[in-house]
Design an enzyme around this catalytic site. Structure first.
Site, PDB file in Angstrom:
ATOM      1  N   ASP A  50       4.528  15.292  28.165  1.00  0.00           N
ATOM      2  CA  ASP A  50       4.873  14.517  29.492  1.00  0.00           C
ATOM      3  C   ASP A  50       3.419  15.117  30.151  1.00  0.00           C
ATOM      4  O   ASP A  50       3.291  16.194  30.512  1.00  0.00           O
ATOM      5  CB  ASP A  50       5.978  14.514  30.333  1.00  0.00           C
ATOM      6  CG  ASP A  50       5.903  13.807  31.516  1.00  0.00           C
ATOM      7  OD1 ASP A  50       4.990  13.320  31.997  1.00  0.00           O
ATOM      8  OD2 ASP A  50       6.718  14.560  32.584  1.00  0.00           O
TER       9      ASP A  50
ATOM     10  N   ASP B 132       6.542  12.750  35.313  1.00  0.00           N
ATOM     11  CA  ASP B 132       7.726  11.805  35.415  1.00  0.00           C
ATOM     12  C   ASP B 132       8.948  12.472  34.486  1.00  0.00           C
ATOM     13  O   ASP B 132       9.946  11.587  34.504  1.00  0.00           O
ATOM     14  CB  ASP B 132       7.532  10.464  35.375  1.00  0.00           C
ATOM     15  CG  ASP B 132       7.077   9.949  33.953  1.00  0.00           C
ATOM     16  OD1 ASP B 132       6.872  10.854  33.019  1.00  0.00           O
ATOM     17  OD2 ASP B 132       6.846   8.582  33.789  1.00  0.00           O
TER      18      ASP B 132
ATOM     19  N   ASP C  65       4.126  10.631  27.440  1.00  0.00           N
ATOM     20  CA  ASP C  65       3.386   9.557  27.665  1.00  0.00           C
ATOM     21  C   ASP C  65       2.078   9.571  26.371  1.00  0.00           C
ATOM     22  O   ASP C  65       1.977  10.657  25.862  1.00  0.00           O
ATOM     23  CB  ASP C  65       2.810   9.252  29.035  1.00  0.00           C
ATOM     24  CG  ASP C  65       2.523  10.704  29.572  1.00  0.00           C
ATOM     25  OD1 ASP C  65       1.879  11.411  28.697  1.00  0.00           O
ATOM     26  OD2 ASP C  65       2.842  11.093  30.608  1.00  0.00           O
TER      27      ASP C  65
ATOM     28  N   ASP D 299       4.813   0.579  15.814  1.00  0.00           N
ATOM     29  CA  ASP D 299       6.112   0.176  15.544  1.00  0.00           C
ATOM     30  C   ASP D 299       6.203  -1.282  15.866  1.00  0.00           C
ATOM     31  O   ASP D 299       6.110  -1.728  17.241  1.00  0.00           O
ATOM     32  CB  ASP D 299       7.103   1.081  16.484  1.00  0.00           C
ATOM     33  CG  ASP D 299       8.606   1.388  15.550  1.00  0.00           C
ATOM     34  OD1 ASP D 299       9.006   0.402  15.115  1.00  0.00           O
ATOM     35  OD2 ASP D 299       9.039   2.293  15.684  1.00  0.00           O
TER      36      ASP D 299
ATOM     37  N   ASP E  65      10.315  -2.814  12.025  1.00  0.00           N
ATOM     38  CA  ASP E  65      11.377  -2.546  12.403  1.00  0.00           C
ATOM     39  C   ASP E  65      12.683  -3.381  11.913  1.00  0.00           C
ATOM     40  O   ASP E  65      12.520  -4.528  11.946  1.00  0.00           O
ATOM     41  CB  ASP E  65      11.984  -2.536  14.036  1.00  0.00           C
ATOM     42  CG  ASP E  65      13.119  -1.821  14.708  1.00  0.00           C
ATOM     43  OD1 ASP E  65      13.236  -0.658  14.443  1.00  0.00           O
ATOM     44  OD2 ASP E  65      13.842  -2.815  15.046  1.00  0.00           O
TER      45      ASP E  65
ATOM     46  N   GLU F 107      11.542  -1.053   7.311  1.00  0.00           N
ATOM     47  CA  GLU F 107      12.590  -0.313   7.560  1.00  0.00           C
ATOM     48  C   GLU F 107      13.660  -1.047   6.688  1.00  0.00           C
ATOM     49  O   GLU F 107      14.138  -2.049   7.054  1.00  0.00           O
ATOM     50  CB  GLU F 107      12.990  -0.365   8.931  1.00  0.00           C
ATOM     51  CG  GLU F 107      14.186   0.828   9.165  1.00  0.00           C
ATOM     52  CD  GLU F 107      14.840   0.855  10.355  1.00  0.00           C
ATOM     53  OE1 GLU F 107      15.704   1.494  10.688  1.00  0.00           O
ATOM     54  OE2 GLU F 107      14.733  -0.324  11.144  1.00  0.00           O
TER      55      GLU F 107
ATOM     56  N   HIS G  32      13.753   9.305  14.346  1.00  0.00           N
ATOM     57  CA  HIS G  32      14.589   8.915  15.642  1.00  0.00           C
ATOM     58  C   HIS G  32      15.862   8.236  15.379  1.00  0.00           C
ATOM     59  O   HIS G  32      16.671   8.265  16.303  1.00  0.00           O
ATOM     60  CB  HIS G  32      13.603   8.219  16.594  1.00  0.00           C
ATOM     61  CG  HIS G  32      13.498   6.708  15.948  1.00  0.00           C
ATOM     62  ND1 HIS G  32      13.106   6.516  14.591  1.00  0.00           N
ATOM     63  CD2 HIS G  32      14.046   5.425  16.401  1.00  0.00           C
ATOM     64  CE1 HIS G  32      12.992   5.103  14.630  1.00  0.00           C
ATOM     65  NE2 HIS G  32      13.809   4.588  15.477  1.00  0.00           N
ATOM     66  N   ASP G  33      16.026   7.733  14.360  1.00  0.00           N
ATOM     67  CA  ASP G  33      17.709   7.340  14.088  1.00  0.00           C
ATOM     68  C   ASP G  33      18.626   8.554  13.555  1.00  0.00           C
ATOM     69  O   ASP G  33      19.822   8.056  13.211  1.00  0.00           O
ATOM     70  CB  ASP G  33      17.720   6.265  13.132  1.00  0.00           C
ATOM     71  CG  ASP G  33      17.071   5.005  14.099  1.00  0.00           C
ATOM     72  OD1 ASP G  33      16.948   4.972  15.520  1.00  0.00           O
ATOM     73  OD2 ASP G  33      16.416   4.191  13.454  1.00  0.00           O
TER      74      ASP G  33
HETATM   75  C1  NOJ Z   1      16.043   0.406  14.093  1.00  0.00           C
HETATM   76  C2  NOJ Z   1      15.301   1.426  15.037  1.00  0.00           C
HETATM   77  O1  NOJ Z   1      14.937   2.588  14.170  1.00  0.00           O
HETATM   78  C3  NOJ Z   1      16.194   1.755  15.977  1.00  0.00           C
HETATM   79  O2  NOJ Z   1      16.094   3.097  16.695  1.00  0.00           O
HETATM   80  C4  NOJ Z   1      16.777   0.726  16.940  1.00  0.00           C
HETATM   81  O3  NOJ Z   1      17.775   1.032  17.689  1.00  0.00           O
HETATM   82  C5  NOJ Z   1      17.072  -0.457  16.023  1.00  0.00           C
HETATM   83  N1  NOJ Z   1      16.306  -0.542  15.012  1.00  0.00           N
HETATM   84  C6  NOJ Z   1      16.971  -1.798  16.692  1.00  0.00           C
HETATM   85  O4  NOJ Z   1      15.610  -2.113  17.023  1.00  0.00           O
END
Ligand code: NOJ
Length: 582
Positions: free
Chosen positions: A53, A57, A61, A130, A231, A285, A352-353
């Site tokens: 950041d 905030d 960023d 993305d 995505d 993905e 990130h998932d």
């Molecule tokens: C896959 C993404 O990687 C995830 O983070 C997101 O929540 C879902 N698609 C919905 O876009």
């Protein structure tokens, strides 16, 4: 004269006949004869909101990335994928886009973006955007229009079930325990959403929608974007008769909910308009349900997408019980095998998932965190495929302990919690599992140094910083030659210097060994032996390949002074060693 020109003309003619007859070469697609920068790249994923950041905030960023450009260069990565930073109401942290050509003010401005991409390119780092186009936000002007009247020009941009047909057939939603259809009174119809109700699915069967997508891709390609991460891509193109699905379909919902044959025509369209034209690449993905589905998406002779990532590996180790190395080897070996001749895959274990790499696949205790993260980073960069590495894993960031549901802000966690409650699940077990596998573990602020908030922000961080930041941080590891970070840098160098690790054949060795993952990579004269001890105890192994190997043959090792005795070697806890056999 005649006799001189004739052979040349003849050769030309032969060439043209030969060229016409030859289909684009796909044999050996995974070898050097079909090289690509995106195959040779080392990708680093940044969860922007948590990276750096610069305006206080509490949210990372684009200028934070600009500030860290030299850091990115220094760790040896060559591609960067940044999670969505476009206009969005942030129901799913930007995976709900309300304007595909505008930057969310939280992350900066278009000028900041331009500066960032210029700075990346200056350092020979490619940029991957993305693309979240399976669905938009319900705040996008398309959906606002669509949900106002059936006559609206955008109505057919989405999937609707008119209420006069009664209730829509049940549809599972990944994030919404109430299911995948929501009612809108103004149009007296239900719209489809695979994720939350605020993420209505776009209707890819509508050519206008596809044109909009290409237009967005063109906009970004012309701004210099080198690749697109598509995505939730397995869900685009659906069976719009919405058939009822057999019991248990959630286990294989992709088969029922997406990847219709029509998709391939759409992807050819996308290839012709964008991918081929701008010389960019796209990674999906998801890979569908079978190897065939995956090949049909990415094989180069199809001119569709260029790469995909499957979920089989990250589906392992979903509970604190962990995973078995045999399963792990099985997953990676079977995928490599299926893609040994054609197609290309991403290789990853975190993003990130998912929860943190070392906490799920390694050992995040004080004793073994360093070596086991080094082992996992070695593994990812020794496999065939493009390694996708996640911010923070280069220093061994760990899961953050969050035993109370109140602390979870993520829409997925909340949805799962509600579903578990509804199903009468054992909630203590549920929370233990969530604490282990929640993706919020992988979204904590980057740990730059030991100053307040780990040097991530001068304000209040949007997400709690992992309290172990005083111990695990970039500043500390930079100067320590044995740190995870120093090893990571060495490993990116090794990967870049050894095309055999990118393109070489993969052969699994010791398939039944429960602690050691051993394999060989081979390309022409080059051969590398990879030995990874996935356990906290020593493991002695015997392999004919080890015969005659001395320390000069070591390419990289996360321990010192390893000795081979005849055909035997004793691997220390989480030791990761590569030998050159060439
Ligand atoms: C896959 C993404 O990687 C995830 O983070 C997101 O929540 C879902 N698609 C919905 O876009």
């Amino acid at each position: 004269m005649k006799s001189r020109t004739a052979p040349v003309a003849f050769l030309r003619m032969l060439n043209s006949v030969y060229n016409k007859k030859q289909k684009p070469s796909t044999a050996g697609e995974t070898t050097q004869s079909n090289k690509s920068w995106w195959k040779e790249g080392i990708l680093y994923q940044i969860y922007l909101q948590s990276f750096k950041d610069t305006d206080g905030d509490g949210f990372g960023d684009l200028n934070g990335v600009v500030e860290k450009l030299d850091y990115l260069k220094s760790i040896g990565i060559t591609m960067v994928w940044i999670t969505p930073f476009l206009e969005s109401p942030m129901v799913d942290n930007g995976y709900d886009v309300s304007d595909y050509k505008a930057i969310h003010p939280r992350y900066g401005t278009m000028e900041d973006f331009d500066r960032m991409i210029y700075g990346l390119h200056e350092r020979e780092i490619k940029f991957v955007l993305d693309m979240v186009v399976n669905h938009s936000s319900d705040q996008h002007k398309w959906f606002k229009g669509a949900s106002s009247s059936r006559d609206n020009e955008y109505y057919d941009y989405y999937h609707w079930w008119p209420a006069e047909k009664g209730e829509p057939p049940y549809r599972h939603s990944l994030f919404d325990p109430e299911g995948g259809w929501d009612y809108v009174e103004a149009v007296d119809a239900y719209y489809l959403h695979t994720f939350t109700g605020n993420q209505p699915d776009l209707n890819w069967e509508n050519p206008k929608v596809r044109q909009e997508v290409y237009d967005i891709m063109k906009f970004w390609a012309e701004k210099g974007v080198d690749g697109f991460r598509m995505d939730a891509f397995q869900f685009v193109s659906k069976d719009t008769t919405w058939p009822e699905f057999p019991e248990g379909h959630e286990k294989d919902y992709v088969k029922w909910y997406g990847l219709r044959p029509e998709l391939h025509g759409y992807l050819n369209e996308m290839y012709n308009k964008i991918i081929g034209k701008y010389n960019v690449f796209a990674v999906a993905e998801g890979t569908g349900s079978t190897f065939e589905d995956a090949h049909n998406l990415v094989d180069s002779d199809r001119n569709e997408l260029q790469m995909a990532y499957h979920f089989d590996a990250v589906n392992l180790s979903q509970t604190p019980k962990g995973y078995s190395l045999l399963d792990f080897k099985g997953v990676f070996s079977k995928w490599d095998n299926a893609f040994s001749e054609k197609g290309w895959l991403a290789i990853y274990l975190s993003n990130h998932d998912n929860a943190r790499l070392v906490s799920r696949f390694g050992n995040d205790s004080d004793d073994f965190r360093t070596v086991s993260t080094q082992l996992l980073n070695t593994f990812l960069m020794s496999m065939r495929g493009t390694p996708y590495l996640y911010y923070g894993d280069e220093i061994g960031m760990t899961n953050i302990d969050m035993p109370n549901i109140e602390e979870y802000t993520d829409i997925e966690a909340q949805g799962k919690y509600q579903s578990a409650l509804k199903a009468g699940a054992d909630m203590e077990e549920f929370i233990n599992t969530l604490n282990y596998n929640s993706r919020e573990n992988g979204r904590t602020p980057m740990q730059w140094d030991a100053s307040e908030n780990a040097g991530f922000t001068t304000g209040d961080p949007w997400r709690r910083v992992n309290p172990n930041y005083t111990e695990i941080n970039v500043a500390k590891q930079k100067t320590d030659p044995n740190s995870v970070l120093s090893h990571f840098k060495r490993m990116t160098e090794v990967r870049k210097k050894n095309p055999v690790l990118v393109y070489g054949d993969y052969t699994l060795l010791l398939p039944e060994h429960e602690q050691v993952y051993a394999f060989a990579r081979e390309l022409d004269e080059d051969k590398i032996l990879v030995l990874l001890n996935f356990s906290e105890s020593e493991s002695e192994i015997e392999l004919v390949e080890l015969q005659g190997l001395t320390s000069e043959k070591v390419v990289i090792d996360n321990y010192e002074g390893t000795a081979v005795e005849g055909t035997c070697i004793t691997l220390r806890p989480y030791q990761a060693i590569l030998f050159s056999l060439g």
